[in-house]
Write an enzyme that holds these catalytic residues in place. Structure first.
Site, PDB file in Angstrom:
ATOM      1  N   SER A 181     -43.067 -37.198  11.055  1.00 20.33           N
ATOM      2  CA  SER A 181     -44.479 -37.060  10.998  1.00 20.33           C
ATOM      3  C   SER A 181     -44.765 -37.871   9.835  1.00 20.33           C
ATOM      4  CB  SER A 181     -44.793 -35.373  10.473  1.00 20.33           C
ATOM      5  OG  SER A 181     -45.984 -35.071  10.424  1.00 20.33           O
ATOM      6  N   ASP A 301     -47.166 -32.644  20.639  1.00 18.51           N
ATOM      7  CA  ASP A 301     -47.286 -33.068  18.989  1.00 18.51           C
ATOM      8  C   ASP A 301     -48.545 -32.290  18.730  1.00 18.51           C
ATOM      9  OD1 ASP A 301     -45.134 -33.865  17.441  1.00 18.51           O
ATOM     10  OD2 ASP A 301     -45.279 -35.785  18.339  1.00 18.51           O
ATOM     11  N   HIS A 414     -45.368 -29.925  17.225  1.00 20.12           N
ATOM     12  CA  HIS A 414     -45.029 -30.826  16.282  1.00 20.12           C
ATOM     13  C   HIS A 414     -43.933 -30.090  15.254  1.00 20.12           C
ATOM     14  CE1 HIS A 414     -46.094 -34.163  13.789  1.00 20.12           C
ATOM     15  NE2 HIS A 414     -46.186 -33.673  12.679  1.00 20.12           N
TER      16      HIS A 414
END
Length: 554
Positions: A181, A301, A414
């Site tokens: 991320s 995601d 995610h």
């Protein structure tokens, strides 16, 4: 001198663990990190230190400390003392607002515990803290408080590892940085910055790159002034001095800026400061020409963002009508026309009566592509195009999420990949099925082979299928899940949507986007002269705005 702890992890296998080693002095507020003065005697490095000051998960209070620049090291040992091991340095995510080097904790089981990677891959693992939120990324937009303090912290930790890791049995010439991320975008920033020349050999970005729409703050002064007003500071030439005097907890709390959609909340992020980042990220890939690079995304995601933007996504009993509204909100930097164009592009195959499931999945696809997948594909093209000795690899992680309340169509959300990379199916076996241990084994093998050799297929660990380089025929990528076989190698990931975002969407007037027009040529050549026959529907926006002859020409 530092003293850690050692414990057995198997027959004739041990793990030396050092926690809480300072890699810089306690940082000055809104200032670059400086070297640690050192210590007398032996430093006991047996406990994690506090994370850097940040908002709590509810953004209602502040946790952590300003004195936070510490790192943790896991060193695998066998019958003989380890020497010259590959080194893997992890950078955590959290939107540049949250996070810590140890990760989330449940019953003393820390998410970013490096033991499984170190033991199974025979590599040294390092994690560390860096400043986040207002104290890590507030920028006045000028030389007074240029920003990027969190990136400087990361650089300082990497440089410390390069200087000192040989004393722990590591090879300073073989350092791989990896992150997820905002940590993945940070990895990309670190290999693009000229400040790290000679420090990094390889890199892995999991769900984030420097080209992501949330990765660069284009209006730093605006956000700095908003924070200043919240804490009672002036917004003129005295702003920075006032912010440095103000209670750091108040400054941190003031960094909770509210926007919708949620992706626009990630306002406290890196800036083009002319120093650490001397220019736009897409112009700096020459600095990574000799760095081996893996970049990829999870297939859903964007689900976590879609859930916050449209909560009905996860409720099968509630319809999701707000797709056009969301499309326009996502496209705000390029105006309503761009938002409508995006809506038409993603709904072109709906037909007259799309199912509610189709609508919900479209929302997730739209956010996944815009926030993660398309910027990652663009980054892979740029790295591959500028590469000299550096190799480029692409992946798509799609092991279905284990969250029981999610819909049946759910893929990998995610951060779902983190539990497998850090081997949680092995550390907490009762929480997983054997198929999950397979996924963890595959990912650790690919990641640590790559750290050893620059090729995820070659190293001490066997892998289920050969992962080809991205730049080989058809821009290939590897699909990672529990059922991996030769069919897991695919090519041209969502190419039509990559074309839409990097060319059609980018043609609408608005904020600068990377000049990726050369991708058009690559994509069209791949689509019209493919390895094997395929069909390609021209983006609906192009059909509307261009004549057939113009389409044929393009």
């Amino acid at each position: 001198m530092v003293q850690g702890k050692s414990h057995s992890v198997g027959l004739f296998r041990y793990m030396d663990v050092f926690k809480g080693i300072p890699f810089a002095a306690p940082p000055g507020r809104l200032e670059k990190p400086v070297p640690h003065p050192g210590w007398d005697g032996v430093l006991k490095a047996t406990d994690y230190r506090m994370r850097c000051m940040q908002l709590n998960l509810l953004a209602t209070d502040v946790v952590g400390s300003e004195d936070c620049l510490y790192l943790n090291i896991w060193v695998p040992q066998g019958n003989t003392v380890s020497t010259n091991l590959p080194v893997m340095v992890f950078i955590y995510g959290g939107g540049f607002l949250l996070g810590g080097g140890q990760g989330a904790n449940f019953l003393d089981n820390y998410l970013y515990d490096g033991q499984e990677i170190a033991d199974r891959g025979n590599v040294i693992v390092v994690t560390f803290n860096y400043r986040v939120g207002s104290l890590g990324f507030l920028s006045s937009g000028n030389a007074e408080a240029p920003g990027n303090y969190g990136l400087w912290d990361q650089h300082t930790a990497i440089a410390w590892v390069h200087r000192n890791i040989r004393n722990f049995g590591g090879n300073p010439g073989n350092i791989t940085i990896f992150g997820e991320s905002a940590g993945a975008a940070s990895v990309n920033f670190q290999i693009l910055s000229p400040k790290n020349k000679g420090l990094i050999r390889r890199a892995i970005s999991q769900s984030g790159v420097a080209l992501c729409p949330w990765a660069v703050n284009r209006n730093p002064r605006q956000y700095a002034e908003e924070i200043a007003r919240k804490v009672g500071c002036p917004t003129d030439s005295g702003m920075v001095a006032c912010l440095r005097r103000t209670d750091p907890k108040a400054v941190t709390l003031a960094g909770n800026v509210k926007f919708n959609p949620i992706v626009h909340n990630l306002a406290l992020s890196p800036v083009i400061d002319g120093d650490f980042l001397p220019a736009e990220p897409d112009t700096l890939f020459g600095n990574a020409a000799d760095i081996d690079y893996i970049a990829g995304v999870n297939d859903m995601d964007g689900h976590i963002f879609a859930t916050l933007d449209i909560p009905s996504i996860n409720n099968a009993l509630v319809s999701t009508p707000e797709v056009k509204k969301l499309s326009i909100a996502l496209s705000e930097s390029r105006g309503t026309d761009a938002g409508i164009a995006t809506y038409e592009e993603y709904t072109a195959n709906w037909g007259s009566k799309p199912s509610d499931t189709d609508i919900k999945k479209t929302v997730v696809d739209m956010e996944t592509d815009y926030i993660f997948l398309v910027p990652t594909q663009a980054t892979l093209y740029l790295h591959s195009d500028h590469a000299k000795s550096g190799r480029t690899y692409s992946y798509l992680f799609n092991e279905p999420s284990r969250i029981p309340v999610f819909p049946l169509w759910m893929g990998a959300d995610h951060a779902d990949d983190l539990q497998y990379v850090f081997g949680k199916p092995f550390t907490t076996p009762l929480g997983y099925f054997p198929r999950h241990r397979d996924v963890a084994k595959y990912m650790i093998s690919y990641w640590t082979n790559f750290a050893q050799t620059g090729d995820p297929n070659k190293g001490e660990s066997s892998v289920p299928v050969t992962w080809p380089e991205f730049a080989s025929n058809g821009h290939q990528y590897l699909v990672i899940n529990n059922k991996m076989n030769r069919d897991s190698v695919k090519q041209m990931l969502r190419t039509r949507l990559v074309y839409y975002w990097t060319n059609v969407f980018a043609s609408f007037p608005g904020e600068r986007m990377p000049p990726l027009r050369h991708l058009t040529v690559k994509i069209i050549i791949e689509l019209h002269f493919p390895m094997r026959p395929r069909t390609f529907s021209v983006p609906s926006v192009l059909r509307r705005h261009k004549s057939e002859s113009e389409i044929a020409f393009h």
